[in-house]
Design a protein around this motif. Structure first.
Motif, PDB file in Angstrom:
ATOM      1  N   ASP A  70      72.387  26.193 -71.990  1.00  0.00           N
ATOM      2  CA  ASP A  70      71.814  27.528 -71.850  1.00  0.00           C
ATOM      3  C   ASP A  70      72.620  28.263 -70.796  1.00  0.00           C
ATOM      4  OD1 ASP A  70      71.109  26.364 -69.511  1.00  0.00           O
ATOM      5  OD2 ASP A  70      68.953  26.562 -69.767  1.00  0.00           O
ATOM      6  N   ASP A  71      72.131  29.429 -70.411  1.00  0.00           N
ATOM      7  CA  ASP A  71      72.874  30.202 -69.421  1.00  0.00           C
ATOM      8  C   ASP A  71      72.508  29.822 -67.993  1.00  0.00           C
ATOM      9  OD1 ASP A  71      74.318  31.607 -71.284  1.00  0.00           O
ATOM     10  OD2 ASP A  71      72.717  33.060 -71.588  1.00  0.00           O
ATOM     11  N   GLY A  72      71.661  28.862 -67.856  1.00  0.00           N
ATOM     12  CA  GLY A  72      71.234  28.459 -66.517  1.00  0.00           C
ATOM     13  C   GLY A  72      72.215  27.499 -65.879  1.00  0.00           C
ATOM     14  N   ARG A 194      70.207  21.384 -70.659  1.00  0.00           N
ATOM     15  CA  ARG A 194      69.630  22.706 -70.468  1.00  0.00           C
ATOM     16  C   ARG A 194      68.326  22.569 -69.702  1.00  0.00           C
ATOM     17  NH1 ARG A 194      67.694  25.791 -75.335  1.00  0.00           N
ATOM     18  NH2 ARG A 194      66.421  26.658 -73.679  1.00  0.00           N
ATOM     19  N   SER A 195      67.985  23.640 -69.032  1.00  0.00           N
ATOM     20  CA  SER A 195      66.736  23.630 -68.285  1.00  0.00           C
ATOM     21  C   SER A 195      65.584  23.734 -69.270  1.00  0.00           C
ATOM     22  CB  SER A 195      66.684  24.812 -67.322  1.00  0.00           C
ATOM     23  OG  SER A 195      67.755  24.746 -66.424  1.00  0.00           O
ATOM     24  N   TYR A 225      63.112  19.741 -61.052  1.00  0.00           N
ATOM     25  CA  TYR A 225      63.761  20.426 -62.161  1.00  0.00           C
ATOM     26  C   TYR A 225      63.670  19.532 -63.386  1.00  0.00           C
ATOM     27  CZ  TYR A 225      65.902  22.642 -58.088  1.00  0.00           C
ATOM     28  OH  TYR A 225      66.116  23.262 -56.896  1.00  0.00           O
ATOM     29  N   TRP A 227      65.073  18.868 -67.256  1.00  0.00           N
ATOM     30  CA  TRP A 227      66.195  19.185 -68.135  1.00  0.00           C
ATOM     31  C   TRP A 227      66.054  18.445 -69.448  1.00  0.00           C
ATOM     32  CZ3 TRP A 227      69.173  17.106 -63.484  1.00  0.00           C
ATOM     33  CH2 TRP A 227      69.249  18.089 -62.481  1.00  0.00           C
TER      34      TRP A 227
ATOM     35  N   HIS B 454      63.501  37.971 -69.664  1.00  0.00           N
ATOM     36  CA  HIS B 454      62.961  36.644 -69.374  1.00  0.00           C
ATOM     37  C   HIS B 454      61.482  36.775 -69.064  1.00  0.00           C
ATOM     38  CE1 HIS B 454      66.982  34.810 -68.921  1.00  0.00           C
ATOM     39  NE2 HIS B 454      67.326  35.958 -68.367  1.00  0.00           N
ATOM     40  N   GLU B 499      60.160  30.226 -63.071  1.00  0.00           N
ATOM     41  CA  GLU B 499      60.644  29.510 -64.243  1.00  0.00           C
ATOM     42  C   GLU B 499      60.312  30.362 -65.449  1.00  0.00           C
ATOM     43  OE1 GLU B 499      60.195  25.059 -64.854  1.00  0.00           O
ATOM     44  OE2 GLU B 499      58.779  25.861 -66.307  1.00  0.00           O
ATOM     45  N   ALA B 504      64.509  28.224 -67.863  1.00  0.00           N
ATOM     46  CA  ALA B 504      65.498  28.539 -66.828  1.00  0.00           C
ATOM     47  C   ALA B 504      64.781  28.900 -65.535  1.00  0.00           C
ATOM     48  CB  ALA B 504      66.388  29.692 -67.287  1.00  0.00           C
ATOM     49  N   ARG B 505      65.432  28.576 -64.430  1.00  0.00           N
ATOM     50  CA  ARG B 505      64.792  28.797 -63.132  1.00  0.00           C
ATOM     51  C   ARG B 505      65.660  29.691 -62.261  1.00  0.00           C
ATOM     52  NH1 ARG B 505      62.597  23.760 -64.874  1.00  0.00           N
ATOM     53  NH2 ARG B 505      64.704  22.957 -65.030  1.00  0.00           N
ATOM     54  N   VAL B 527      70.372  30.979 -58.816  1.00  0.00           N
ATOM     55  CA  VAL B 527      69.984  30.268 -60.030  1.00  0.00           C
ATOM     56  C   VAL B 527      69.753  28.802 -59.671  1.00  0.00           C
ATOM     57  CG1 VAL B 527      70.554  29.815 -62.415  1.00  0.00           C
ATOM     58  CG2 VAL B 527      71.500  31.821 -61.301  1.00  0.00           C
TER      59      VAL B 527
END
Lengths: 308, 529
Positions: A70-72, A194-195, A225, A227, B454, B499, B504-505, B527
């Motif tokens: 992803d973009d994270g 990915r997150s 976190y 993933w 988001h 989140e 994504a965070r 990020v």
């Protein structure tokens, strides 16, 4: 004409003998050279993943490729977490980061057990320069872990890196952007990460009160976190997916605290398509347990591909 | 010093002359052999020359270009000697049209097999490069100058004065060889003094005073200098290399491999020389000499004195690409400048082994980073290589700084001193985002960053971080009165770790506390993985 069964026996014997020979040569080649003892693999500390990987973990002195799903920044997180495991096992903590993307943030790295003072960094540049810098960093032998962010990772460059890593014993992590799965690669292992959302009630990010004790149940992530980890290629291991949770902790190694297989009936697409603004969703935490063999067969039949 | 415009070497046979405006007439400054064969000579007027040979190709003289060409040729002559310079008209008293190059060949002749071999090599190389040259070699610059221009048989080889026999070699040459002004020459001519040898009786004993009285001091200075009775500095204007190695190829090469191999060999030789004396150098100059009179230089600077061949070769590796092998290179030199005693190994980069146990494989805790840093500097530039320093500043963007790679061990903060609630990547500057909060002073329900919306699923915070209000615009320190900060509202950030629904965070903040009259502004700052 020779009867078939004896020939087959002889052939299989020969093949078996050659296989052991190759394994021996490969094992010798994987070490830092003659005279050094083979270092152990870099484990995740999760029996499910380590057991799935041949060799019981990631080989040190090799190149590992981590692709962003992803973009994270999950790829960064995974690389940092693995390197932290590596540091703890190798007793070295020097690192070399060849970055092209957003700047690293030292205080955030500290939570992963990274020592900012033990790192050397380069910023900007082309893929070619980054790969060259990684190779130099590996060759100088001063770093336990070398990271590089590249857009393209040609097999030729990969082989050079792999040789440099093998000769020096340093471990290289190549971080790649989204959609790099299709490109060929010579990395020892290839991951996509990915997150994914934490369990309901868990808060993103690490807290100051580290969880020294393992989480009481798999459904509560606590804080950390989460993933989704896809093994795309791993030295003969079947592609497989897991959901892992990274939690900070005083107890070394800091990674990770929880892991479970990614359930088949929850794809990531489901979550990206979740209505915006929803404050709760059902994370794929309680997927039905599928027998392992069956799972592998399903993976072989149709590996899930994420779109975009 | 000039080729016919657009002419290739083969066409040089066509008569070609360069003219210069002198007073009210245009005169020929130089002519090539073909033109000379047609009767055109230096000093002739351009009109006469054209009358003699109507098809003469002519071009106006370009002094600046000539000077540049001479500089280049002087640099190229460093293949014979590390110390070369063009003859400068204004300083050396020579007419402006007299092109020449000084070469300090002390200690160089034996490398090619003697002085005759050296002059022959210089003349040969000049001819191959397309220049007409005359070479003189003597113990003093003045004598060499005279022998080059007036000595020998005119075949281009010039003449060599044996050590200590300059007077003998110079005696038959005209006095003009001493680089004197026309006025002095005329005066001497009026006295019947035409050869340098004619002056010898006049420069010693009582007659010397007479000569000194009747002619400018420069006359005695020149002759004394030419005979070695007076030191004449050449002013070569170049730092003298402490160590040098050179290599000449039997014939020109156009292969990059040959250049690399030559560099490797020279680096090895120089490294051995340096190692013998326990020295290292901080600047290395590798020069490739083209057969046609060009040269290309590659300069390597290092952070500390180096003498080892392998790291030097790595530094040279990229730079060598800049040398165009199409020059047809037939000579190389490598010089070392800024030599210094080799320092002992640099400090460790890793922690001492007492703190971290040595690793199982290939762990060299004292591994020297200087070669790597040099190599990175030379390819990426100094600004792009660095280290991270954590600072005791509560402001996120000031909690870390970038420092030079070669900086010593930075002052380290214990990792636990920092709240572990920080992202792994921080935007260079906070990016404004559109955000909508459900509760006025709560986290946003959604936000838009880089065109992507988001939805916020979870949020932790706020963590309030106050800026240094005294650094904000509008606040002036008043040393007399009590400090009165401006509106503190502008100096507060409320950070949330959020989140998104996709997982994504991010680290976002609202600038200032909630105000009913104005919508809050939101920023994305970091990020999380």
């Amino acid at each position: 004409m020779t009867p078939m069964p004896p020939a087959g026996d002889a052939r299989s014997e020969t093949i078996a003998r050659l296989r052991t020979e190759i394994a021996r040569i490969e094992a010798a080649g994987a070490t830092g050279g003659p005279g050094t003892t083979a270092p152990g693999p870099v484990t995740f500390g999760i029996a499910a993943i380590d057991g799935h990987l041949p060799g019981g973990g990631l080989a040190p002195g090799a190149v590992h490729e981590i692709i962003a799903g992803d973009d994270g920044m999950a790829a960064t997180g995974l690389a940092l977490a693995l390197a932290a495991r590596l540091f703890a096992m190798a007793g070295r903590r020097s690192w070399f980061w060849c970055g092209q993307g957003l700047p690293l943030y030292g205080p955030g790295l500290a939570a992963f057990g990274f020592d900012a003072g033990a790192g050397l960094m380069t910023r900007g540049g082309s893929d070619r320069e980054v790969l060259w810098a990684m190779e130099e960093g590996l060759a100088c032998g001063a770093f336990a872990a070398v990271f590089g962010e590249v857009k393209t990772f040609a097999p030729h460059a990969g082989r050079r890196l792999a040789l440099a890593a093998r000769d020096s014993g340093g471990t290289a992590f190549v971080l790649r952007g989204r959609g790099a799965e299709g490109a060929p690669s010579v990395a020892a292992t290839r991951w996509r990460v990915r997150s994914v959302p934490l369990a309901p009630g868990a808060l993103p990010g690490a807290t100051d009160s580290p969880a020294d004790s393992p989480p009481d149940s798999q459904s509560a992530d606590g804080e950390g976190y989460a993933w989704r980890l896809d093994l795309l290629r791993g030295g003969g291991a079947m592609p497989r997916s897991w959901r892992v949770l990274w939690r900070p902790g005083r107890a070394a190694p800091p990674f990770p605290a929880a892991c479970e297989d990614w359930p088949q009936d929850h794809g990531c697409e489901d979550q990206t398509g979740a209505p915006p603004g929803a404050l709760s969703l059902a994370p794929p935490l309680s997927g039905g347990t599928v027998p392992q063999g069956e799972r592998i067969l399903q993976r072989e039949a149709g590996p899930r591909r994420e779109t975009g | 010093m000039k080729r016919a415009p657009g002419a290739k070497r083969a066409e040089d046979r066509r008569p070609f002359a360069v003219w210069i405006g002198a007073g009210n007439r245009l005169g020929i400054l130089a002519a090539n052999r073909a033109a000379e064969a047609a009767g055109i000579h230096r000093g002739q007027s351009l009109a006469d020359a054209r009358a003699l040979y109507p098809a003469l190709i002519t071009a106006p003289a370009d002094n600046a270009a000539d000077a540049r060409a001479l500089e280049r040729l002087a640099a190229w002559c460093r293949r014979f000697s590390p110390w070369t310079a063009p003859v400068r008209a204004e300083r050396d008293g020579t007419p402006a049209q007299e092109a020449g190059i000084w070469l300090e060949t002390t200690g160089c002749a034996h490398l090619v097999g003697g002085e005759e071999a050296l002059t022959a090599a210089i003349a040969g190389a000049m001819t191959r490069a397309g220049f007409t040259s005359r070479v003189g070699l003597a113990g003093t610059p003045g004598a060499a100058y005279a022998l080059a221009r007036f000595g020998g048989n005119g075949a281009g080889l010039g003449a060599i004065a044996r050590p200590g026999r300059e007077a003998e070699a110079l005696a038959p040459l005209p006095i003009a060889a001493l680089r004197l002004e026309a006025g002095i020459l005329q005066g001497l001519d009026g006295l019947g003094l035409r050869r340098i040898g004619d002056l010898y009786p006049l420069i010693q004993g009582p007659k010397r005073a007479t000569l000194a009285r009747r002619f400018p001091a420069i006359l005695l200075e020149r002759i004394d200098a030419a005979l070695g009775r007076r030191f004449e500095p050449l002013g070569l204007g170049r730092e003298r290399p402490r160590f040098a190695a050179r290599l000449t190829l039997p014939e020109p090469t156009r292969g990059t491999i040959v250049i690399a191999r030559a560099c490797e060999r020279l680096v090895g030789e120089l490294a051995a020389l340096l190692a013998r004396d326990g020295l290292g150098a901080r600047r290395f100059v590798f020069t490739a000499f083209g057969a046609a009179g060009q040269s290309r230089r590659v300069v390597i600077g290092t952070a500390r004195a180096m003498a080892a061949a392998a790291p030097l070769m790595r530094l040279f590796a990229f730079e060598l690409e800049k040398i165009d092998p199409r020059l047809g290179i037939d000579g190389f030199s490598l010089e070392a400048f800024a030599t210094a005693p080799l320092s002992p190994r640099q400090g460790r980069f890793e922690r001492p082994p007492s703190i971290t146990p040595p690793g199982p494989a290939g762990d060299d805790p004292g591994a020297d980073l200087a070669p790597l840093i040099d190599s990175l500097h030379s390819r990426l530039g100094r600004k792009r290589v660095g280290r991270m320093v954590l600072r005791p500043n509560h402001l996120p963007e000031r909690a870390q700084a970038w420092t030079r790679a070669e900086a010593g061990d930075p002052h380290l903060l214990p990792a636990r001193a920092l709240p572990p609630t920080r992202p792994v990547r921080l935007l260079p500057r906070p990016a404004p985002i559109d955000a909508m909060a459900e509760v006025a002073d709560g986290p946003p329900a959604w936000f838009r960053w880089r065109g992507v919306r988001h939805g916020v699923a979870k949020a932790a915070g706020p963590e309030r971080i106050a800026l240094d209000w005294w650094t904000l615009p509008g606040w002036q320190a008043n040393p007399l009165g009590p400090a009165q900060p401006p509106g503190l509202g502008a100096a507060i950030r409320d950070y949330y770790r959020v989140e998104t629904t996709a997982g994504a965070r991010f680290w976002i903040y609202r600038a200032g506390p909630h105000r009913p009259d104005a919508p809050p502004s939101w920023f994305l700052h970091g990020v999380f993985p």
